[in-house]
Design an enzyme around this catalytic site. Structure first.
Site, PDB file in Angstrom:
ATOM      1  CD  GLN A  63      -1.879   1.643   2.939  1.00 21.04           C
ATOM      2  OE1 GLN A  63      -0.736   1.338   3.722  1.00 21.04           O
ATOM      3  NE2 GLN A  63      -2.932   2.205   3.157  1.00 21.04           N
ATOM      4  CD  GLU A  68      -2.772   0.897   7.162  1.00 21.34           C
ATOM      5  OE1 GLU A  68      -3.470   1.964   6.650  1.00 21.34           O
ATOM      6  OE2 GLU A  68      -1.858   0.509   7.214  1.00 21.34           O
ATOM      7  CB  SER A 107       2.932   7.584   4.043  1.00 22.36           C
ATOM      8  OG  SER A 107       1.786   6.801   4.981  1.00 22.36           O
ATOM      9  CD  GLU A 144      -1.424  10.949  18.957  1.00 19.55           C
ATOM     10  OE1 GLU A 144      -0.970  10.437  18.108  1.00 19.55           O
ATOM     11  OE2 GLU A 144      -0.706  10.500  20.074  1.00 19.55           O
ATOM     12  CB  SER A 151       4.879  -2.202   5.290  1.00 17.62           C
ATOM     13  OG  SER A 151       4.583  -1.364   6.096  1.00 17.62           O
TER      14      SER A 151
HETATM   15  C1  LIG Z   1       4.760  -0.081  11.184  1.00 22.14           C
HETATM   16  C2  LIG Z   1       4.278   0.916  10.138  1.00 22.14           C
HETATM   17  C3  LIG Z   1       4.076   0.497   9.005  1.00 22.14           C
HETATM   18  C4  LIG Z   1       3.579   1.652   7.984  1.00 22.14           C
HETATM   19  N1  LIG Z   1       3.328   0.917   6.727  1.00 22.14           N
HETATM   20  C5  LIG Z   1       2.685   1.768   5.702  1.00 22.14           C
HETATM   21  C6  LIG Z   1       2.569   1.267   4.363  1.00 22.14           C
HETATM   22  O1  LIG Z   1       2.609   0.220   4.168  1.00 22.14           O
HETATM   23  N2  LIG Z   1       2.034   2.491   3.379  1.00 22.14           N
HETATM   24  C7  LIG Z   1       1.921   3.586   3.799  1.00 22.14           C
HETATM   25  O2  LIG Z   1       1.395   4.382   2.963  1.00 22.14           O
HETATM   26  N3  LIG Z   1       2.240   4.144   5.093  1.00 22.14           N
HETATM   27  C8  LIG Z   1       2.715   3.306   6.021  1.00 22.14           C
HETATM   28  N4  LIG Z   1       3.145   3.952   7.354  1.00 22.14           N
HETATM   29  C9  LIG Z   1       3.152   5.140   7.577  1.00 22.14           C
HETATM   30  C10 LIG Z   1       2.000   5.479   8.370  1.00 22.14           C
HETATM   31  O3  LIG Z   1       0.710   5.489   7.858  1.00 22.14           O
HETATM   32  C11 LIG Z   1       2.231   7.082   8.798  1.00 22.14           C
HETATM   33  O4  LIG Z   1       3.451   6.993   9.407  1.00 22.14           O
HETATM   34  C12 LIG Z   1       1.067   7.558   9.752  1.00 22.14           C
HETATM   35  O5  LIG Z   1      -0.054   7.783   8.997  1.00 22.14           O
HETATM   36  C13 LIG Z   1       1.632   8.789  10.280  1.00 22.14           C
HETATM   37  O6  LIG Z   1       2.004   9.854   9.594  1.00 22.14           O
HETATM   38  P1  LIG Z   1       3.472  10.648   9.628  1.00 22.14           P
HETATM   39  O7  LIG Z   1       4.553   9.432  10.040  1.00 22.14           O
HETATM   40  O8  LIG Z   1       3.643  11.349   8.411  1.00 22.14           O
HETATM   41  O9  LIG Z   1       3.290  11.573  11.105  1.00 22.14           O
HETATM   42  P2  LIG Z   1       2.445  12.934  11.300  1.00 22.14           P
HETATM   43  O10 LIG Z   1       1.361  12.953  10.336  1.00 22.14           O
HETATM   44  O11 LIG Z   1       3.609  14.000  10.825  1.00 22.14           O
HETATM   45  O12 LIG Z   1       2.145  13.117  12.558  1.00 22.14           O
HETATM   46  C14 LIG Z   1       3.112  13.551  13.597  1.00 22.14           C
HETATM   47  C15 LIG Z   1       2.653  13.421  14.975  1.00 22.14           C
HETATM   48  O13 LIG Z   1       1.463  14.486  14.890  1.00 22.14           O
HETATM   49  C16 LIG Z   1       0.190  14.014  15.322  1.00 22.14           C
HETATM   50  N5  LIG Z   1      -0.800  14.486  14.537  1.00 22.14           N
HETATM   51  C17 LIG Z   1      -0.815  14.719  13.178  1.00 22.14           C
HETATM   52  N6  LIG Z   1      -1.991  15.201  12.834  1.00 22.14           N
HETATM   53  C18 LIG Z   1      -2.915  15.306  13.913  1.00 22.14           C
HETATM   54  C19 LIG Z   1      -4.187  15.730  14.388  1.00 22.14           C
HETATM   55  N7  LIG Z   1      -4.917  16.404  13.226  1.00 22.14           N
HETATM   56  N8  LIG Z   1      -4.663  15.918  15.511  1.00 22.14           N
HETATM   57  C20 LIG Z   1      -3.868  15.305  16.308  1.00 22.14           C
HETATM   58  N9  LIG Z   1      -2.492  14.854  16.225  1.00 22.14           N
HETATM   59  C21 LIG Z   1      -1.907  15.031  15.072  1.00 22.14           C
HETATM   60  C22 LIG Z   1       0.511  12.560  14.922  1.00 22.14           C
HETATM   61  O14 LIG Z   1      -0.502  11.863  15.794  1.00 22.14           O
HETATM   62  C23 LIG Z   1       1.831  12.338  15.329  1.00 22.14           C
HETATM   63  O15 LIG Z   1       1.987  11.922  16.778  1.00 22.14           O
HETATM   64  C24 LIG Z   1       3.640   2.838   8.252  1.00 22.14           C
HETATM   65  C25 LIG Z   1       4.108   3.107   9.373  1.00 22.14           C
HETATM   66  C26 LIG Z   1       4.376   2.198  10.520  1.00 22.14           C
HETATM   67  C27 LIG Z   1       4.830   2.896  11.823  1.00 22.14           C
END
Ligand SMILES: Cc1cc2nc3c(=O)[nH]c(=O)nc-3n(C[C@H](O)[C@H](O)[C@H](O)COP(=O)(O)OP(=O)(O)OC[C@H]3O[C@@H](n4cnc5c(N)ncnc54)[C@H](O)[C@@H]3O)c2cc1C
Length: 423
Positions: free
Chosen positions: A145, A263, A148, A392, A180
Site C-alpha cells: 500500500q 487496514e 504516505s 491521535e 511496508s
Molecule cells: C509499522 C508501520 C507501517 C507502515 N506502513 C505503511 C505502508 O505500508 N504504507 C503507507 O503508505 N504508510 C505506512 N506507514 C506510515 C503511516 O501511515 C504514517 O506514519 C502515519 O499515518 C503517520 O504519518 P506521519 O509519520 O507522517 O506523522 P505525522 O502525520 O507527521 O504526525 C506526527 C505527529 O503529529 C500527530 N498529529 C498529526 N495530525 C494530527 C491531528 N490532526 N490531531 C492530533 N495529532 C495529530 C500524530 O499523531 C503524530 O504524533 C507505516 C507506519 C508504520 C509505523
C-alpha cells in the site's frame, strides 16, 4: 484467504448455507477441517515462535498459502472462478475463531490480503479482478500500500504525488515513504493527485502499479530494530496503462477511506500473524522463567487475557457487520486504537517477565533466542500506534464520529489543493 482479512462477500457463486442461530449446516465438519489443517501446518500460539530471516519467512508464507489453496481454504469468501473457495462469511468467521489458537505464518500477506485484496474485489473491474485476484489469493503475487509521503502522513489527503493522463497511459511522479514490504512485493496500490485545482479530498485517484516497471525505484529503510520492513518508493516519469486506474478518476479519496478502514480492522481486529494473541505464549514464558508465581506478573497476564478477549469480540462484531453487508465505520478506529494499546501493554508485560535479559544478552545464553525475539517485538510495538493512522488520529475520528464532538477546524476547507501552503 488467511485471517487478518475482512471477509468480503463474494458477489457471485456463493454456496448457499442455511444459517441458523446455531451456525450453518456444515459448521461442525468445517470446523474440524480447519482444525485438522492448522494442526498439520502451524504451531500453537503458546509455543515459542521461530526466529527466521525474511527470505525464509516468505518461502514459508507462500508454501502455507499454497497448502491453503490445495485444501480449498484460501480466499474463503471469494468466488472459485477467481481463485477463492466460494464459501460464506460464516465460514470465514469459523476460520478466524479457530485460527486464533494457532500461529499462522502469514505475516508478509497482512497488507496484501488484509487491504489490497478486498480493495480489488470491491472496486476492481471484472477484468482487473480476473487478472489479479487468483495470483493474489495464492500469494503468487504480493501487494503493498502506497499512501504516505514525506509531507503527507496523518493528512494523507494532502499528498503531492502527481498522475497525469497521456493517451492510453498515466505518468506518475513523486515519492512515497514507509511502504511496508515494497522490497518483496510485486504490485502496489497507490494514491496520486490527478487534479490539483480541486479541493484536496476531491482531486485524488487510485492506481494499480507493477513495481517492476521502469521509472519505479524501491529503496529499503533500516529501522532501529535492525529490520528492513519499510521502503521509500520513487516514481520518475513512471508510465502505467490507463487500465490500471482503480475506481473512477478523482474519486480516489473514497477508495482511500475504504482501504484505511480495511487496514484499521486488519491491524486491530483481524487474526493472523499481525495481531495474534500473545497472552498464552507469555503465560508459558512466565512459567518457564519461574515468574508465574509473581503476583504482579499474574495480574498482568490476567489483564492481557481480558483485553485479548475484548479484542476478539470487537473483531467478531466488525466481521458480523461486514457479513451482514454493512461497511464498518468508526468501529475500525476503535479496533485499531485498542490493538495499539494492547501491543504496548503486551510489550510492557513481556519486559517485566523477561527482565534485564530482554535488554542485553550473550549469544550463548540459554534464553537468548527468546530475549532477542521479544526485544524485537518490544521495539516494534510502538509502530502499531502509528501505522494505519496514529492513535491521535483514531481518537479524533472517534471524537467526531462516535461522540459527536465538533470537527477539527480546517482554515483551508474547500480551497483548491494547489492554493494550500505546504512545506
Ligand atoms: C509499522 C508501520 C507501517 C507502515 N506502513 C505503511 C505502508 O505500508 N504504507 C503507507 O503508505 N504508510 C505506512 N506507514 C506510515 C503511516 O501511515 C504514517 O506514519 C502515519 O499515518 C503517520 O504519518 P506521519 O509519520 O507522517 O506523522 P505525522 O502525520 O507527521 O504526525 C506526527 C505527529 O503529529 C500527530 N498529529 C498529526 N495530525 C494530527 C491531528 N490532526 N490531531 C492530533 N495529532 C495529530 C500524530 O499523531 C503524530 O504524533 C507505516 C507506519 C508504520 C509505523
Amino acid at each position: 484467504m488467511p485471517t487478518g482479512t475482512v471477509a468480503v462477500v463474494a458477489e457471485t457463486e456463493m454456496t448457499p448455507q442455511p444459517a441458523t442461530d446455531d451456525g450453518f449446516a456444515d459448521e461442525v465438519e468445517f470446523t474440524a477441517r480447519v482444525e485438522g489443517f492448522l494442526a498439520d501446518h502451524c504451531s500453537r500460539i503458546s509455543d515459542p515462535a521461530d526466529d527466521e530471516s525474511e527470505a525464509h519467512g516468505l518461502v514459508r508464507t507462500r508454501a502455507f498459502q499454497r497448502a491453503l489453496v490445495d485444501a480449498g481454504l484460501a480466499g474463503l469468501t471469494y468466488p472459485t472462478q477467481l481463485g477463492g473457495a466460494g464459501l460464506t462469511p460464516l465460514h470465514q468467521e469459523v476460520f478466524t475463531r479457530v485460527s486464533a489458537g494457532w500461529r499462522l505464518p502469514n505475516g508478509p500477506l497482512a497488507i496484501s490480503h488484509g487491504m489490497c485484496l478486498p480493495m480489488l474485489a470491491q472496486f476492481g473491474t471484472e477484468e482487473q479482478k480476473a487478472r489479479y485476484l487468483p495470483d493474489s489469493i495464492s500469494a503468487e503475487t504480493i501487494w503493498c500500500q502506497m499512501f504516505s509521503e514525506p509531507g503527507a502522513g496523518s493528512d494523507v489527503a494532502g499528498l503531492s504525488m502527481r498522475a497525469v493522463r497521456d493517451g492510453e497511459e498515466w505518468i506518475l511522479d513523486g515519492q512515497k515513504v514507509w511502504t511496508s514490504g515494497a522490497h518483496y512485493c510485486d504490485f502496489g496500490i497507490v494514491v496520486a493527485r490527478t487534479d490539483p485545482t480541486l479541493p484536496k479530498h476531491q482531486g485524488l485517484s487510485m492506481f494499480i502499479v507493477d513495481l517492476r516497471e521502469p521509472g519505479i525505484e524501491v529503496r529499503p529503510l533500516v529501522q532501529m530494530s535492525g529490520a528492513r520492513g519499510f521502503n521509500e518508493v520513487f516514481f520518475s516519469d513512471a508510465r502505467i496503462p490507463a487500465g490500471n486506474l482503480l475506481g473512477e478518476v478523482n474519486q480516489g479519496w473514497n477508495l482511500a477511506v475504504s482501504m484505511l478502514m480495511f487496514e484499521r480492522v486488519s491491524i486491530g481486529a483481524g487474526g493472523g500473524a499481525l495481531n495474534a494473541r500473545r497472552g498464552p505464549e507469555l503465560a508459558a514464558l512466565a512459567r518457564d522463567l519461574g515468574r508465574a508465581t509473581d503476583p504482579v506478573i499474574r495480574q498482568g497476564l490476567a489483564d492481557l487475557h481480558i483485553r485479548e478477549e475484548i479484542k476478539g469480540y470487537i473483531g467478531q462484531r466488525i466481521r458480523s457487520s461486514v457479513a451482514a453487508g454493512r461497511v464498518p465505520g468508526p468501529e475500525g478506529s476503535i479496533a485499531k486504537l485498542n490493538g495499539a494499546i494492547l501491543a504496548r501493554r503486551t510489550r510492557d508485560l513481556a519486559m517485566s517477565i523477561i527482565g534485564t535479559a530482554g535488554q542485553a544478552w550473550d549469544d550463548g545464553d540459554p534464553s537468548s533466542d527468546v530475549a532477542a525475539r521479544w526485544s524485537s517485538f518490544c521495539i516494534s510495538a510502538a509502530g502499531m500506534s502509528i501505522a494505519g493512522g496514529t492513535d491521535e488520529v483514531q481518537r479524533n475520528i472517534i471524537g467526531e464520529r462516535v461522540l459527536g464532538l465538533p470537527r477539527e477546524p480546517d482554515p483551508f476547507k474547500g480551497a483548491p489543493w494547489q492554493d494550500i501552503p505546504r512545506n
